[in-house]
Design an enzyme around this catalytic site. Structure first.
Site, short mmCIF file in Angstrom:
data_model
loop_
_atom_site.label_atom_id
_atom_site.label_comp_id
_atom_site.label_asym_id
_atom_site.label_seq_id
_atom_site.Cartn_x
_atom_site.Cartn_y
_atom_site.Cartn_z
N GLU A 1 1.31 0.73 10.16
CA GLU A 1 -0.38 0.35 10.27
C GLU A 1 -0.79 1.65 11.12
N GLY A 2 -0.31 2.87 10.50
CA GLY A 2 -0.97 3.99 10.83
C GLY A 2 -0.02 4.50 11.97
N THR A 3 0.58 5.85 11.78
CA THR A 3 1.47 6.38 12.98
C THR A 3 0.57 6.84 14.24
N ARG B 1 -4.07 -3.99 12.56
CA ARG B 1 -3.87 -3.03 13.52
C ARG B 1 -4.45 -3.85 15.00
N GLN C 1 13.50 1.90 46.22
CA GLN C 1 11.97 2.42 46.07
C GLN C 1 11.81 3.03 44.60
N LEU D 1 0.60 -1.15 -0.06
CA LEU D 1 0.07 -0.03 -0.29
C LEU D 1 0.99 1.18 0.08
N THR E 1 6.99 -5.15 4.05
CA THR E 1 7.07 -6.45 4.92
C THR E 1 7.05 -7.70 4.08
P1 TGC Z 1 -10.98 8.59 4.15
O1 TGC Z 1 -11.74 9.61 3.32
O2 TGC Z 1 -11.30 8.73 5.80
O3 TGC Z 1 -11.55 7.10 3.75
C1 TGC Z 1 -11.44 6.71 2.46
C2 TGC Z 1 -12.65 5.59 2.38
O4 TGC Z 1 -11.99 4.36 3.26
C3 TGC Z 1 -13.12 4.27 4.58
N1 TGC Z 1 -12.41 3.86 5.78
C4 TGC Z 1 -12.29 2.79 6.34
N2 TGC Z 1 -12.72 1.76 5.85
C5 TGC Z 1 -12.26 0.67 6.44
N3 TGC Z 1 -11.43 0.65 7.73
C6 TGC Z 1 -11.03 2.08 8.04
N4 TGC Z 1 -10.35 1.97 9.17
C7 TGC Z 1 -11.36 3.04 7.42
N5 TGC Z 1 -11.03 4.29 7.43
C8 TGC Z 1 -11.46 4.97 6.27
C9 TGC Z 1 -13.97 5.45 4.29
O5 TGC Z 1 -15.04 5.05 4.75
C10 TGC Z 1 -13.93 5.85 2.94
O6 TGC Z 1 -14.75 4.90 2.40
P2 TGC Z 1 -15.48 5.23 0.84
O7 TGC Z 1 -16.43 4.18 0.67
O8 TGC Z 1 -16.41 6.42 1.44
O9 TGC Z 1 -14.64 5.69 0.05
O10 TGC Z 1 -9.61 8.57 4.03
P3 TGC Z 1 -8.35 9.46 4.07
O11 TGC Z 1 -7.79 9.53 2.66
O12 TGC Z 1 -8.68 10.96 4.56
O13 TGC Z 1 -7.42 8.76 5.03
C11 TGC Z 1 -7.65 8.61 6.19
C12 TGC Z 1 -6.74 7.84 7.02
C13 TGC Z 1 -5.54 8.77 7.25
C14 TGC Z 1 -7.15 7.41 8.44
C15 TGC Z 1 -6.07 6.52 6.43
O14 TGC Z 1 -5.67 6.85 5.25
C16 TGC Z 1 -5.17 6.05 7.24
O15 TGC Z 1 -5.21 5.04 8.21
N6 TGC Z 1 -3.70 6.19 7.03
C17 TGC Z 1 -2.60 5.47 7.59
C18 TGC Z 1 -1.90 4.59 6.64
C19 TGC Z 1 -1.63 3.34 7.09
O16 TGC Z 1 -2.02 2.77 8.04
N7 TGC Z 1 -1.05 2.44 6.22
C20 TGC Z 1 -0.23 1.23 6.69
C21 TGC Z 1 0.35 0.45 5.39
S1 TGC Z 1 0.26 -1.40 5.88
C22 TGC Z 1 1.52 -1.58 6.94
O17 TGC Z 1 1.99 -0.79 7.48
C23 TGC Z 1 1.99 -2.94 7.32
S2 TGC Z 1 3.13 -2.96 8.67
C24 TGC Z 1 3.49 -4.63 8.97
C25 TGC Z 1 2.73 -5.50 9.96
O18 TGC Z 1 1.52 -4.97 10.04
O19 TGC Z 1 3.45 -5.90 10.79
P1 FAD Z 2 4.53 10.01 6.64
O1 FAD Z 2 3.23 9.80 6.09
O2 FAD Z 2 5.54 10.69 5.66
O3 FAD Z 2 4.73 10.60 7.93
C1 FAD Z 2 5.81 11.33 8.64
C2 FAD Z 2 5.34 12.05 9.88
O4 FAD Z 2 4.61 13.01 9.59
C3 FAD Z 2 4.72 11.09 10.85
O5 FAD Z 2 5.20 11.26 12.09
C4 FAD Z 2 3.27 11.20 10.67
O6 FAD Z 2 2.43 10.88 11.80
C5 FAD Z 2 3.26 12.56 10.52
N1 FAD Z 2 1.93 13.10 9.79
C6 FAD Z 2 1.53 12.39 8.71
N2 FAD Z 2 0.19 13.07 8.60
C7 FAD Z 2 0.26 14.00 9.28
C8 FAD Z 2 -1.02 14.95 9.69
N3 FAD Z 2 -2.15 15.03 8.91
N4 FAD Z 2 -0.90 15.63 10.87
C9 FAD Z 2 -0.01 15.49 11.58
N5 FAD Z 2 1.06 14.66 11.58
C10 FAD Z 2 1.20 13.97 10.24
N6 FAD Z 2 3.58 -0.50 4.45
C11 FAD Z 2 2.91 -1.13 3.59
O7 FAD Z 2 1.99 -0.74 2.70
N7 FAD Z 2 2.96 -2.62 3.62
C12 FAD Z 2 3.88 -3.20 4.57
O8 FAD Z 2 4.22 -4.31 4.72
C13 FAD Z 2 4.65 -2.15 5.58
N8 FAD Z 2 5.80 -2.64 6.29
C14 FAD Z 2 6.24 -1.92 7.02
C15 FAD Z 2 7.30 -2.26 7.70
C16 FAD Z 2 8.42 -1.60 8.27
C17 FAD Z 2 9.51 -1.93 9.18
C18 FAD Z 2 8.10 0.06 8.42
C19 FAD Z 2 8.98 0.89 9.12
C20 FAD Z 2 7.03 0.59 7.58
C21 FAD Z 2 6.12 -0.44 6.87
N9 FAD Z 2 5.19 0.10 5.99
C22 FAD Z 2 4.55 -0.93 5.23
C23 FAD Z 2 4.95 1.35 5.72
C24 FAD Z 2 4.23 2.19 6.84
O9 FAD Z 2 2.76 1.69 7.02
C25 FAD Z 2 4.44 3.75 6.76
O10 FAD Z 2 5.79 3.96 7.02
C26 FAD Z 2 3.34 4.46 7.61
O11 FAD Z 2 2.00 4.48 7.15
C27 FAD Z 2 3.77 6.01 7.79
O12 FAD Z 2 4.31 6.63 6.34
P2 FAD Z 2 5.55 7.36 6.05
O13 FAD Z 2 6.72 6.39 6.60
O14 FAD Z 2 5.53 7.57 4.64
O15 FAD Z 2 5.42 8.72 6.86
#
Ligand code: TGC
Ligand code: FAD
Length: 394
Positions: free
Chosen positions: A373-375, A253, A289, A141, A174
């Protein structure tokens, strides 16, 4: 009322958390704990130091243990409760966040995406092998310029006859370079769609990201897609828009809500044991303590985190868990886990900075867990939006 024991009590026993679990949940937890301690813990410091894991062998071991996609029904998956899955994540992360990551990405992201949004053919093709650990999956993603804001993704998929042509780059993925199948999210004319990209597809490569100081016992890679041609049936038919990938993130998450507490528990157990053994100024470190205050505060946070995780798990099993509640759990439990890991490091003094003990390894890993998984900022904003009705992301 029962009197408190005069001998040492485990931090989680303070709140009698075990009594909140069913016999089956305790049995699953104990099985995963025993296997993790036997097969993973003895090797993990070495993997972390080298920055290498035997991913294929590990996937098979975890498949045999039954934890890959364990909360999914059918297709070779165990179909356990959400709480049982959370407890398994906790035991794996008590060894290392990287091992829980492997399982989260496999089960909650890649397998879940196929299970939830895939066609019957896609499910039959991939899920049984992924549950067994014969195939590894990844989930693409995040991009170099689109992390917290996945809606800004540039990776695109364009139609060419009935085929799709994908171009773009995914970052920080990952399992990326060891995966047999990548779930890739891409922009199309009809919004964001998910695609299954088998390893070896021409134009697709996954260079590994090295020089990490965190999650070193985990494979992280870039995914590069250059005119990757896929047949029409590579698209996940049931995922439309950003809610597709975000729906998968809810699952992963949730696992982290429990998992992070595993790392914290391991740090706290290590610190308590160390403080009892270490003599400073002619007395055990545990008898001062200041030390007891640290241990008490950390145990309180660990116990509260555990109660929160179990509450969210029960809501999930009842089909009532909301994304905002998951944000509360991820924000709190990861924030407290990293604080606990850092505080435990102080108790171990200089020994705390080595790989002889797990505390700094856990603390460094939790830096990634805080971000992926979302900061913590993103989860604060999700909660802020729920409280005020105002979105403050943009
Ligand atoms: P927004 O306009 O709020 O929503 C877009 C559409 O998505 C729906 N939606 C959700 N649906 C299911 N679950 C949720 N938690 C949802 N949150 C929103 C929403 O209803 C809408 O649907 P529709 O049908 O109206 O289009 O979206 P936005 O662009 O404003 O972004 C919201 C935000 C910032 C919360 C979201 O984009 C976000 O969570 N950002 C963080 C990204 C993230 O967590 N990336 C992780 C990548 S994977 C990873 O890190 C794997 S790590 C490895 C491991 O897990 O060990
Ligand atoms: P950015 O989005 O650039 O954020 C930088 C800083 O800005 C952060 O502190 C953030 O909280 C802050 N920020 C962002 N927006 C705002 C706002 N609106 N207001 C205030 N502060 C804000 N992704 C995948 O898709 N798949 C995977 O398998 C995966 N695995 C990972 C494994 C590791 C070890 C790591 C480190 C990351 C992985 N990720 C994966 C990516 C991870 O999901 C992203 O790193 C994460 O979503 C944050 O994105 P970014 O690093 O681009 O930081």
């Amino acid at each position: 009322m029962k009197s408190s024991p005069s001998t040492a009590t485990h931090p989680l026993a303070l709140l009698a958390v075990d009594g909140l679990l069913s016999d089956e949940e305790r049995a699953i937890r104990d099985t995963v704990r025993a296997a993790a301690d036997r097969e993973l813990r003895p090797h993990v410091a070495g993997w972390f130091e080298k920055g290498e894991i035997p991913a294929r062998e590990l996937a098979r071991t975890l498949g045999e243990l039954g934890v890959l996609g364990m909360h999914l029904e059918g297709y070779g998956c165990a179909g356990t409760s959400a709480v049982a899955y959370g407890l398994a994540c906790m035991e794996l992360e008590a060894v290392d966040s990287g091992l829980r990551s492997l399982v989260s990405v496999q089960g909650s992201l890649a397998m879940y995406a196929i299970w939830k949004y895939g066609s019957e053919e896609q499910k039959q093709r991939w899920l049984p092998g992924m549950a067994a650990g014969e195939y590894i999956g990844c989930f693409g993603l995040t991009e170099p310029d689109a992390g917290s804001d996945p809606g800004a993704m540039r990776t695109n998929a364009k139609r060419d006859g009935s085929d799709w042509i994908l171009n773009g780059t995914k970052m920080w993925i990952t399992n990326g370079s060891v995966a047999d199948v990548a779930v890739v999210w891409a922009r199309t004319e009809e919004g964001v769609r998910g695609f299954l990209v088998p390893a070896g597809t021409p134009g697709f490569s996954a260079p590994e990201i090295t020089m990490k100081l965190s999650l070193r016992a985990s494979v992280t890679a870039e995914l590069v897609l250059e005119d990757v041609r896929l047949p029409a049936d590579a698209m996940l038919p049931e995922a439309r828009g950003l809610s597709g990938p975000l729906g998968c993130l809810n699952e992963a998450r949730f696992g982290i809500v429990f998992g992070a507490l595993g790392a914290a528990r391991d740090c706290l157990e290590t610190a308590i044991s160390y403080a009892k053994d270490r003599t400073v100024f002619a007395r055990p470190l545990a008898s001062y303590q200041l030390t007891q205050q640290k241990l008490a505060d950390m145990s309180v946070e660990l116990g509260k985190g555990m109660l929160l995780a179990l509450h969210l798990g029960r809501l999930k099993d009842a089909g009532e868990l909301t994304p905002e509640q998951i944000s509360v759990g991820k924000l709190n439990n990861v924030r407290e886990a990293i604080a606990i890991a850092r505080e435990c490091r102080t108790i171990l003094g200089a020994n705390g900075i080595t790989l002889e003990y797990p505390v700094l390894r856990h603390a460094n890993n939790l830096e990634s867990v805080l971000t992926y998984e979302g900061t913590s900022e993103v989860h604060s904003l999700v909660i802020g939006k729920a409280l005020t009705g105002e979105q403050a992301f943009r």
